[in-house]
Design an enzyme around this catalytic site. Structure first.
Site, PDB file in Angstrom:
ATOM      1  N   ASP A   1       0.839  -1.195   0.000  1.00 13.61           N
ATOM      2  CA  ASP A   1       0.000   0.000   0.000  1.00 13.61           C
ATOM      3  C   ASP A   1       0.873   1.244   0.000  1.00 13.61           C
ATOM      4  O   ASP A   1       0.601   2.215  -0.693  1.00 13.61           O
ATOM      5  CB  ASP A   1      -0.957   0.005   1.205  1.00 13.61           C
ATOM      6  CG  ASP A   1      -0.247  -0.276   2.521  1.00 13.61           C
ATOM      7  OD1 ASP A   1       0.904  -0.744   2.509  1.00 13.61           O
ATOM      8  OD2 ASP A   1      -0.857  -0.029   3.584  1.00 13.61           O
TER       9      ASP A   1
ATOM     10  N   ASP B   1       7.340   3.797   2.762  1.00 14.71           N
ATOM     11  CA  ASP B   1       7.572   5.019   3.535  1.00 14.71           C
ATOM     12  C   ASP B   1       9.062   5.081   3.892  1.00 14.71           C
ATOM     13  O   ASP B   1       9.875   5.549   3.082  1.00 14.71           O
ATOM     14  CB  ASP B   1       6.647   4.967   4.767  1.00 14.71           C
ATOM     15  CG  ASP B   1       6.539   6.270   5.513  1.00 14.71           C
ATOM     16  OD1 ASP B   1       7.564   6.937   5.679  1.00 14.71           O
ATOM     17  OD2 ASP B   1       5.436   6.635   5.946  1.00 14.71           O
TER      18      ASP B   1
HETATM   19  O1  PRP Z   1       8.204   1.755   4.430  1.00 15.76           O
HETATM   20  P1  PRP Z   1       7.803   1.533   5.847  1.00 15.76           P
HETATM   21  O2  PRP Z   1       8.145   2.690   6.761  1.00 15.76           O
HETATM   22  O3  PRP Z   1       8.313   0.224   6.379  1.00 15.76           O
HETATM   23  O4  PRP Z   1       6.220   1.505   5.903  1.00 15.76           O
HETATM   24  C1  PRP Z   1       5.433   0.756   5.028  1.00 15.76           C
HETATM   25  C2  PRP Z   1       4.693  -0.347   5.728  1.00 15.76           C
HETATM   26  O5  PRP Z   1       3.970   0.189   6.848  1.00 15.76           O
HETATM   27  C3  PRP Z   1       2.664  -0.317   6.827  1.00 15.76           C
HETATM   28  O6  PRP Z   1       2.603  -1.565   7.467  1.00 15.76           O
HETATM   29  P2  PRP Z   1       2.324  -1.731   9.039  1.00 15.76           P
HETATM   30  O7  PRP Z   1       3.571  -2.141   9.736  1.00 15.76           O
HETATM   31  O8  PRP Z   1       1.633  -0.513   9.564  1.00 15.76           O
HETATM   32  O9  PRP Z   1       1.328  -2.972   9.053  1.00 15.76           O
HETATM   33  P3  PRP Z   1      -0.103  -3.051   8.342  1.00 15.76           P
HETATM   34  O10 PRP Z   1       0.130  -3.351   6.893  1.00 15.76           O
HETATM   35  O11 PRP Z   1      -0.760  -4.182   9.048  1.00 15.76           O
HETATM   36  O12 PRP Z   1      -0.812  -1.740   8.539  1.00 15.76           O
HETATM   37  C4  PRP Z   1       2.375  -0.468   5.350  1.00 15.76           C
HETATM   38  O13 PRP Z   1       1.322  -1.372   5.128  1.00 15.76           O
HETATM   39  C5  PRP Z   1       3.686  -0.945   4.784  1.00 15.76           C
HETATM   40  O14 PRP Z   1       3.775  -2.350   4.783  1.00 15.76           O
HETATM   41  O1  HPA Z   2       1.451   7.236   6.059  1.00 13.88           O
HETATM   42  C1  HPA Z   2       1.160   6.077   6.438  1.00 13.88           C
HETATM   43  N1  HPA Z   2      -0.110   5.723   6.732  1.00 13.88           N
HETATM   44  C2  HPA Z   2      -0.448   4.481   7.132  1.00 13.88           C
HETATM   45  N2  HPA Z   2       0.415   3.501   7.291  1.00 13.88           N
HETATM   46  C3  HPA Z   2       1.688   3.784   7.018  1.00 13.88           C
HETATM   47  N3  HPA Z   2       2.766   2.985   7.082  1.00 13.88           N
HETATM   48  C4  HPA Z   2       3.788   3.723   6.710  1.00 13.88           C
HETATM   49  N4  HPA Z   2       3.426   4.982   6.420  1.00 13.88           N
HETATM   50  C5  HPA Z   2       2.107   5.050   6.589  1.00 13.88           C
END
Ligand code: PRP
Ligand code: HPA
Length: 259
Positions: free
Chosen positions: A170, A173
């Site tokens: 998704d 970051d």
């Molecule tokens: O590039 P980064 O800083 O690593 O962030 C990106 C990740 O952060 C979120 O996952 P999260 O750990 O929040 O788990 P989720 O998918 O269950 O929301 C998102 O879905 C990505 O997988």
């Molecule tokens: O901006 C954000 N929103 C939600 N989840 C995330 N995980 C990394 N960055 C983000």
């Protein structure tokens, strides 16, 4: 012409059953012959197939309301549902062209939970043989800052050794999650690793990652430096079901000290 009332689609023209149009793949499917249905259903199915292209342009997800709204904490919308749909179609076309050039089906790996909507929308638009699997990787917990140490809490079912893998995210970051996953998939012997992310937030990147083999980087939009939610993305597990992407009101997470 008789007009049938259809919920959320307005009035659709009722067309008499005739030969299936050549672009209609449903009606010519050998595993689901049209004559398997009783006559009225078969006719309704053909009508919808023909009418959908016009109706789809205006189709919006109708959220069922009652009680608190899902979008109560949203400050502003960055990409509407229509923006999302249009861009996903473009990314899918790019990916499709590449996957059709491969000698064997790629494995599309969705990163749970956040990628669930993007993955579902994307693969439905890719007309190429492919396998779908999921991994679960977590690093944000209930906060807005990466722990910097992503944990793979659920692994693949499919064997990716010697396969072309497309990681579907998704959002990329800090880059910690995809870096960790690329290393993991490389260890499993994937022959190429691409990353297809709906959003790319380069302003926050702290971990650089290298694609493997002929892997490519696909992205929907460049995301400005805000914590965004919707279209799969959450804050403390909420907002994933919003059909658009928005910025969360600062007061929703300002008191966050969990990370
Ligand atoms: O590039 P980064 O800083 O690593 O962030 C990106 C990740 O952060 C979120 O996952 P999260 O750990 O929040 O788990 P989720 O998918 O269950 O929301 C998102 O879905 C990505 O997988
Ligand atoms: O901006 C954000 N929103 C939600 N989840 C995330 N995980 C990394 N960055 C983000």
């Amino acid at each position: 012409m008789v007009l049938l009332p259809m919920p959320n689609l307005g009035l659709l023209p009722f067309l008499p059953a005739g030969p299936a149009p050549s672009h209609s793949r449903n009606t010519s499917s050998p595993s689901l012959p049209a004559n398997k249905f009783p006559a009225p259903l078969a006719r309704r199915r053909r009508t919808l197939t023909l009418a959908l292209p016009a109706a789809a342009a205006e189709a919006q997800t109708a959220m069922v309301s009652g009680g608190a709204d899902a979008d109560a904490g949203i400050d502003r919308v960055l990409w509407t549902e229509a923006d999302v749909a249009a861009r996903v179609t473009e990314v899918a076309a790019e990916l499709c062209a590449d996957l059709r050039g491969l000698r064997e089906p790629a494995v599309v790996v969705g990163v749970a939970t956040g990628a669930f909507l993007f993955l579902a929308d994307l693969v439905r638009r890719v007309d190429a043989p492919l396998a779908v699997d999921f991994v679960r990787v977590e690093s944000y917990g209930d906060g807005t800052e990466s722990s910097g140490r992503p944990r793979i809490t659920s692994d693949l079912k499919v064997d990716v050794a010697g396969k072309h893998v497309v990681v579907v995210e998704d959002i990329v970051d800090t880059g910690n999650t995809v870096s960790c996953l690329i290393a993991h998939l490389e260890k499993k012997g994937a022959s190429s690793i691409s990353v297809c992310t709906f959003l790319d937030k380069p302003a926050r990147r702290s971990a650089n990652f290298q694609l493997v083999g002929d892997g490519k980087f696909y992205r929907g939009f460049e995301c400005p430096d805000y914590f965004v939610v919707g279209y799969g993305m959450d804050y403390a597990e909420l907002y994933r079901n919003l059909p658009y992407v928005g910025v969360l009101k600062a007061e929703m997470y300002k008191k966050d000290t969990s990370n």
